[in-house]
Design an enzyme around this catalytic site. Structure first.
Site, mmCIF file in Angstrom:
data_model
loop_
_atom_site.group_PDB
_atom_site.id
_atom_site.type_symbol
_atom_site.label_atom_id
_atom_site.label_comp_id
_atom_site.label_asym_id
_atom_site.label_seq_id
_atom_site.Cartn_x
_atom_site.Cartn_y
_atom_site.Cartn_z
ATOM 1 C CB SER A 108 30.494 -10.645 -24.153
ATOM 2 O OG SER A 108 31.643 -9.868 -24.330
ATOM 3 C CB SER A 109 34.023 -11.100 -28.303
ATOM 4 O OG SER A 109 33.795 -9.717 -28.165
ATOM 5 C CB CYS A 110 35.106 -9.136 -23.089
ATOM 6 S SG CYS A 110 33.830 -9.533 -21.924
ATOM 7 C CE1 TYR A 137 28.791 -9.088 -18.972
ATOM 8 C CE2 TYR A 137 30.545 -9.503 -20.552
ATOM 9 C CZ TYR A 137 29.202 -9.442 -20.246
ATOM 10 O OH TYR A 137 28.266 -9.732 -21.214
ATOM 11 C CE LYS A 141 27.307 -12.624 -19.559
ATOM 12 N NZ LYS A 141 25.939 -13.156 -19.669
ATOM 13 C CG HIS A 180 29.048 -1.628 -24.975
ATOM 14 N ND1 HIS A 180 27.957 -2.170 -24.344
ATOM 15 C CD2 HIS A 180 30.106 -2.361 -24.554
ATOM 16 C CE1 HIS A 180 28.338 -3.180 -23.594
ATOM 17 N NE2 HIS A 180 29.639 -3.322 -23.690
HETATM 18 P P1 GDP Z 1 34.945 -2.734 -24.934
HETATM 19 O O1 GDP Z 1 34.735 -3.224 -26.340
HETATM 20 O O2 GDP Z 1 34.675 -3.757 -23.896
HETATM 21 O O3 GDP Z 1 36.319 -2.112 -24.771
HETATM 22 O O4 GDP Z 1 33.854 -1.618 -24.601
HETATM 23 P P2 GDP Z 1 33.376 -0.218 -25.217
HETATM 24 O O5 GDP Z 1 32.404 -0.434 -26.316
HETATM 25 O O6 GDP Z 1 32.883 0.582 -24.048
HETATM 26 O O7 GDP Z 1 34.663 0.515 -25.772
HETATM 27 C C1 GDP Z 1 35.291 0.170 -26.992
HETATM 28 C C2 GDP Z 1 36.349 1.177 -27.374
HETATM 29 O O8 GDP Z 1 35.725 2.404 -27.770
HETATM 30 C C3 GDP Z 1 37.335 1.547 -26.261
HETATM 31 O O9 GDP Z 1 38.618 1.692 -26.846
HETATM 32 C C4 GDP Z 1 36.817 2.913 -25.801
HETATM 33 O O10 GDP Z 1 37.824 3.714 -25.207
HETATM 34 C C5 GDP Z 1 36.365 3.492 -27.137
HETATM 35 N N1 GDP Z 1 35.433 4.616 -27.024
HETATM 36 C C6 GDP Z 1 35.552 5.796 -27.698
HETATM 37 N N2 GDP Z 1 34.591 6.651 -27.350
HETATM 38 C C7 GDP Z 1 33.793 6.003 -26.459
HETATM 39 C C8 GDP Z 1 32.628 6.381 -25.734
HETATM 40 O O11 GDP Z 1 32.121 7.499 -25.844
HETATM 41 N N3 GDP Z 1 32.069 5.430 -24.920
HETATM 42 C C9 GDP Z 1 32.607 4.170 -24.797
HETATM 43 N N4 GDP Z 1 31.993 3.287 -24.001
HETATM 44 N N5 GDP Z 1 33.743 3.795 -25.433
HETATM 45 C C10 GDP Z 1 34.330 4.708 -26.261
#
Ligand code: GDP
Length: 319
Positions: A108-110, A137, A141, A180
């Site tokens: 993953s890109s993280c 995580y 990876k 996500h």
């Molecule tokens: P990341 O890409 O590893 O940070 O994972 P996420 O997809 O969980 O979150 C991406 C971004 O979306 C972060 O800035 C979260 O705070 C934001 N976000 C906004 N609303 C939501 C939500 O309902 N669920 C999740 N998972 N992230 C949210």
């Protein structure tokens, strides 16, 4: 790649694995081997060794992983690091022992540092500290891709690592605590519309930027890499452009037909400010993503309503 090859898709019930199986079947690869978790626990080293000794696998697509969104990663780092490390080491080492020459490992890109220059090139790996919300995580990876590199160097295997950006599509996780952002907002917008709510809550500030790839494009990239006989290396897989979380939420409101207000919940973390991948390594070889974001969200929403939201909900759907 030989159409008769025995291809083991590890994690075939997940979003990535199921997309790989669909794509392989569509392309005429009919010797796809899968095992459910009940049939083969990838955390059980002896069971994994036995499976590879018996099955005479030619190619492994290692899509099995413990995955989750920002909250799940931040609250269960022990499970994320342990389960991913053990699955990777078991599968990669057992494949090597059974003389499997080709393997694709998905990360993953993280894996890239938090403060990376953008867009992120593969070379930026391990150049500065990781984003703390998902460093457990990410470390697992990174270990997986380093395992592939080390085995290639020492044992002449052909193990390739693909690092997709944030994925979405069929068979995604819609649980609001562990999902996500894209599936979470899709569900929340849908439910807000069905319930007639005035607001939709978005975590964080809405300013972080993310890039989203439909999982069918990742499956296409995987077949591209296998069919072009790529034998080693790390490849970013993305679309080459990103948008803010606010813009994503607006796009999801448009697709779902939710017309209320967005509310931003500052008590939730933003995570890394931006992670746009530089996708020129695969682009130079001739591969590009083809599914546009609004188009992909629309088809994903259709699938979500059919599978998760019941028949009455279909009546409010605008797609
Ligand atoms: P990341 O890409 O590893 O940070 O994972 P996420 O997809 O969980 O979150 C991406 C971004 O979306 C972060 O800035 C979260 O705070 C934001 N976000 C906004 N609303 C939501 C939500 O309902 N669920 C999740 N998972 N992230 C949210």
């Amino acid at each position: 790649m030989n159409k008769q090859a025995r291809i083991f898709v590890a994690g075939h019930r997940g979003m990535v694995g199921s997309a790989l199986v669909r794509r392989l079947n569509a392309e005429g690869y009919h010797n796809v081997v899968t095992r459910s978790r009940a049939e083969l626990d990838l955390k059980d080293q002896a069971a994994v060794n036995g499976f590879f000794e018996r099955e005479k696998i030619d190619v492994v697509l290692l899509a099995a992983a413990r995955v989750g969104g920002i909250l799940a990663n931040a609250s269960q780092p022990g499970e994320f690091i342990y389960e991913n490390l053990v699955i990777e080491t078991n599968v990669i080492h057992a494949a090597f022992r059974a003389q499997v020459e080709r393997l694709v490992f998905f990360g993953s890109s993280c894996i890239y540092p938090k403060q990376c220059p953008q867009p992120i090139r593969e070379e930026y790996l391990l150049t500065s500290p990781l984003e703390p919300t998902n460093d457990a995580y990410a470390i697992a990876k990174i270990a997986g891709l380093k395992l592939c590199e080390a085995y290639n160097r020492e044992y002449n295997t052909q193990y390739v690592s693909l690092m997709p950006t944030n994925l979405y599509g069929p068979n995604d996780n819609y649980d609001l605590n562990s999902s996500h952002v894209l599936p979470a907002l899709l569900r929340k917008a849908h439910e807000a519309k069905v319930d007639g709510s005035a607001t939709l809550t978005v975590w964080g500030s809405g300013t972080p930027r993310r890039e989203f790839l439909h999982v069918d494009d990742l499956a296409a990239a995987t077949l591209f890499v296998l069919e072009h006989n790529v034998t080693e290396g790390l490849f970013n897989v993305g679309v080459g452009e990103d948008l803010s979380i606010r813009e994503l939420a607006e796009c999801i409101c448009k697709v779902t037909g939710f017309e209320g207000e967005l509310v931003f919940d500052a008590s939730k973390p933003d995570g890394t400010p931006r992670k746009l991948l530089d996708v020129s390594r695969l682009a130079q070889m001739g591969w590009h993503a083809t599914i546009g974001l609004e188009e992909g969200i629309t088809s994903t929403y259709r699938e979500f309503v059919e599978l998760h939201a019941g028949s009455t909900a279909a009546a409010v759907m605008h797609v």
